[in-house]
Write an enzyme that holds these catalytic residues in place. Structure first.
Site, PDB file in Angstrom:
ATOM      1  N   SER A 127       0.841  -1.198   0.000  1.00  0.00           N
ATOM      2  CA  SER A 127       0.000   0.000   0.000  1.00  0.00           C
ATOM      3  C   SER A 127       0.882   1.256   0.000  1.00  0.00           C
ATOM      4  O   SER A 127       1.609   1.486  -0.956  1.00  0.00           O
ATOM      5  CB  SER A 127      -0.960  -0.046   1.196  1.00  0.00           C
ATOM      6  OG  SER A 127      -1.927   0.978   1.129  1.00  0.00           O
ATOM      7  N   GLU A 145     -13.778   7.459 -10.905  1.00  0.00           N
ATOM      8  CA  GLU A 145     -14.346   8.416 -11.849  1.00  0.00           C
ATOM      9  C   GLU A 145     -13.259   8.897 -12.791  1.00  0.00           C
ATOM     10  O   GLU A 145     -12.075   8.689 -12.547  1.00  0.00           O
ATOM     11  CB  GLU A 145     -14.960   9.608 -11.113  1.00  0.00           C
ATOM     12  CG  GLU A 145     -13.977  10.410 -10.286  1.00  0.00           C
ATOM     13  CD  GLU A 145     -14.666  11.536  -9.511  1.00  0.00           C
ATOM     14  OE1 GLU A 145     -14.142  12.661  -9.526  1.00  0.00           O
ATOM     15  OE2 GLU A 145     -15.718  11.266  -8.897  1.00  0.00           O
ATOM     16  N   HIS A 169      -4.119  -0.651  -4.279  1.00  0.00           N
ATOM     17  CA  HIS A 169      -5.569  -0.896  -4.116  1.00  0.00           C
ATOM     18  C   HIS A 169      -6.259  -0.563  -5.449  1.00  0.00           C
ATOM     19  O   HIS A 169      -7.310   0.078  -5.476  1.00  0.00           O
ATOM     20  CB  HIS A 169      -6.145  -0.025  -2.993  1.00  0.00           C
ATOM     21  CG  HIS A 169      -5.526  -0.234  -1.658  1.00  0.00           C
ATOM     22  ND1 HIS A 169      -5.789  -1.337  -0.867  1.00  0.00           N
ATOM     23  CD2 HIS A 169      -4.640   0.529  -0.960  1.00  0.00           C
ATOM     24  CE1 HIS A 169      -5.106  -1.246   0.270  1.00  0.00           C
ATOM     25  NE2 HIS A 169      -4.391  -0.130   0.229  1.00  0.00           N
TER      26      HIS A 169
END
Length: 262
Positions: A127, A145, A169
């Site tokens: 991460s 988006e 992720h």
């Protein structure tokens, strides 16, 4: 020329109590030696220590040593630096990548990490610990988006890998838009998006994929048009000629030639 060591960038939420394929890869590279667990990215490191102590306990890691730095001055502390003595690897946990870059960037701790790579060790990060490997790292940007020209925040990373920007992720949080935006800002770099429970193993000029998800490689070298320099920050990104590779477990990518297979 790349360092002789190995980088393992993990997309987050790697399996810690099942098959643990990625953690086994890390442990195998440590080869029965000492692994430094760098919890620098977190403000609550104790839970990470307990989690990874349990995850690594039967994977052959001889000793797990925690490195936590709360203030930048501690990155010069001889006791902190001594944690790297005889270590075969370092594993950066998740949290906030800005804490890693701001606390250890250009410090003796970063020098010890680089020394470890030069002598053939492994540097792994999950991460936030994956994002900080880039020269420039993604810090914030909308997910799920289309990318808006003004909606991206980047900052210097540690630069353990050159000409690359890493996001994590990736599919789970719909981050393709912001990675395309990052590449539009600098088409020279490869954009690498890594799914959860997935690792990108970088050794020499080769990236190899391990784990359950995919690694997405965005190449902007042949882009013919981009509106990223437009004045309207709310305008959606337009970019023509971008190349996208999707790699899964067992696939490899030649980082120098920028093509799958090695």
């Amino acid at each position: 020329m790349p360092d002789p060591g190995v980088l393992i960038a993990i997309g987050g939420h790697e399996d810690k109590d099942g098959e643990r394929a990625i953690l086994k890869e890390v442990a195998g590279r440590v080869n029965g030696g000492v692994l430094v667990l760098a919890t620098v990215a977190s403000r609550e490191p104790r839970s990470y220590v307990e989690m990874y102590e349990k995850a690594f306990e039967d994977l052959g890691v001889k000793e797990l040593r925690e490195l936590y730095i709360d203030e930048r001055a501690q990155a010069s502390d001889p006791d902190k630096l001594a944690l790297f003595d005889e270590a075969s690897g370092v594993f950066f946990t998740g949290g906030d990548q800005l804490r890693i870059s701001s606390q250890v960037g250009d410090t003796p701790v970063e020098n010890r990490v680089r020394e470890l790579l030069r002598r053939g060790g492994v540097v792994a990060g999950t991460s936030a610990g994956a994002s900080m490997m880039s020269e420039t790292m993604l810090v914030r940007g909308s997910s799920s988006e289309s990318y808006r020209i003004g909606d991206l925040h980047m900052a210097p990373g540690l630069g353990l890998v050159r000409d690359m920007i890493i996001d994590q992720h990736f599919a789970e949080r719909g981050r393709i838009g912001r990675l395309l935006g990052a590449v539009a800002h600098n088409p020279r770099v490869l954009g690498v998006g890594i799914d959860e429970d997935t690792g990108a193993i970088m050794e020499g000029d080769v990236l190899r994929v391990i784990g359950r998800g995919a690694v997405y490689v965005v190449d902007g070298a042949d882009v013919t048009h981009s509106n990223v320099a437009e004045a309207d920050p709310d305008q959606a990104l337009s970019m023509h000629g971008v190349r996208l590779h999707v790699l899964s477990a067992g696939d490899s990518f030649d980082l120098r030639r920028r093509r799958p297979g090695a």
